[in-house]
Design an enzyme around this catalytic site. Structure first.
Site, PDB file in Angstrom:
ATOM      1  CG  HIS A   1      -2.165  -0.875   0.947  1.00 53.85           C
ATOM      2  ND1 HIS A   1      -2.869  -1.485   1.959  1.00 53.85           N
ATOM      3  CD2 HIS A   1      -2.775  -1.235  -0.216  1.00 53.85           C
ATOM      4  CE1 HIS A   1      -3.881  -2.182   1.426  1.00 53.85           C
ATOM      5  NE2 HIS A   1      -3.835  -2.050   0.107  1.00 53.85           N
TER       6      HIS A   1
ATOM      7  CG  ASP B   1      -0.629   3.924   3.827  1.00 56.98           C
ATOM      8  OD1 ASP B   1      -0.599   2.918   3.089  1.00 56.98           O
ATOM      9  OD2 ASP B   1      -1.240   3.942   4.915  1.00 56.98           O
TER      10      ASP B   1
HETATM   11 ZN   LIG Z   1      -2.401  -1.086   4.166  1.00 60.51          ZN
END
Ligand SMILES: [Zn+2]
Length: 306
Positions: free
Chosen positions: A67, A69
């Site tokens: 992901h 982030d």
């Molecule tokens: Zn995540």
């Protein structure tokens, strides 16, 4: 001899998108002078600068999942390492897709690194040893997230026995034998007397461990991997009144993180990865300590001795 270093620096504490005073996921762990970066959200290199961390001291980067982030800070950091003249190889432990993404990013941006990257793909089926040397070892373990995700556990190897200098002199043991004594052997002194190890040494401090549980839904299976660690970092994206949302997005609440800490009988719980919807974070602590103490909240720049 002073205690072997084992210290965590928090670089970011928010999930999804950054705020003015809360950056995205990133931590720097100094374990026995091995400097490990754990996750690398966007602007991690700015956080490293802010907290005066030398980029070139980092030799290992551990990435929990793909992901954005948790990874969008990586190409920028690699590029800076290159521009700062890095020559020594870098080790990156991450899902296989990250190698592909990074190599393509570097290629399409015409960035040629002057140092080598050793890529090691993580596997979220079961626990795996990722790194080991004479002082530490690092394992991955599976987390329960929307996409493949692993936690990491950093352990000291058993520490050497402590030498009592006074007793060493008293028994006439040569300082040349210190290495043998540290590893638990008996020795003979200059007069030919047999000196049992325990006569001149003391037990070492117990080996310490740090477990990092990045994005995960509440998962009692985690308990087996993180049992008894000195410090457990566990995400708590939401408070308990949003447990439905937590379940749907494969994240945890403060109460759920505390439940894992309690069941695993860890020594200290650290919460982080707070949703940007929360401005005030006090309620995370209030909620968690009903289940488990001691517990503290991560904030950017926080340092924790393990
Ligand atoms: Zn995540």
């Amino acid at each position: 001899m002073g205690k072997q270093s084992f210290e965590l620096l928090i670089l970011g504490t928010t999930s999804a998108s950054p705020g003015a005073d809360r950056n995205l996921s990133g931590q720097l762990l100094n374990i026995a002078e091995r400097h490990c970066l754990i996750d690398c959200g966007e602007a991690t290199q700015i956080q490293l600068r802010r907290y005066k961390v030398k980029f070139q001291g980092i030799d290992h980067i551990f990435i929990s999942h793909m992901h954005g982030d948790h990874i969008f800070g990586l190409p920028g950091l690699l590029s800076s390492m290159h521009l700062l003249g890095r020559k020594q190889a870098l080790n990156i432990y991450a899902p296989a897709e990250l190698k592909e993404l990074t190599e393509l990013t570097l290629k399409l941006s015409d960035t040629k690194l002057n140092f080598f990257i050793h890529w090691r793909s993580t596997d979220n089926k079961g626990s795996h040893m990722l790194f080991e040397d004479d002082k530490i070892c690092v394992h991955s373990f599976p987390l329960k997230h929307r996409i493949a995700c692993t936690g990491f556990i950093f352990r000291e190897k058993p520490l050497p026995r402590k030498i009592d200098k006074f007793l060493l002199e008293k028994h006439g043991v040569s300082t040349a034998d210190i290495q043998l004594l540290r590893q638990g052997d008996d020795v003979t002194n200059a007069e030919g007397e047999y000196i049992q190890n325990h006569m001149v040494t003391k037990d070492p401090d117990p080996a310490r461990a740090y477990a990092y549980c990045s994005d995960t839904a509440y998962d009692p299976e985690l308990v087996q991997w993180v049992r008894g660690v000195d410090l457990l970092y566990h995400e708590s994206t939401f408070l308990n009144d949003m447990s439905e949302r937590a379940k749907k997005t494969y994240h945890s609440t403060a109460q759920q993180a505390a439940t894992i800490a309690k069941e695993a009988n860890v020594k200290h719980l650290l919460l982080g990865h707070f949703s940007a919807r929360y401005r005030e974070l006090d309620n995370f602590q209030t909620e968690a300590i009903q289940i488990f103490q001691p517990c503290s909240l991560a904030h950017d720049g926080k340092k924790i001795k393990i």
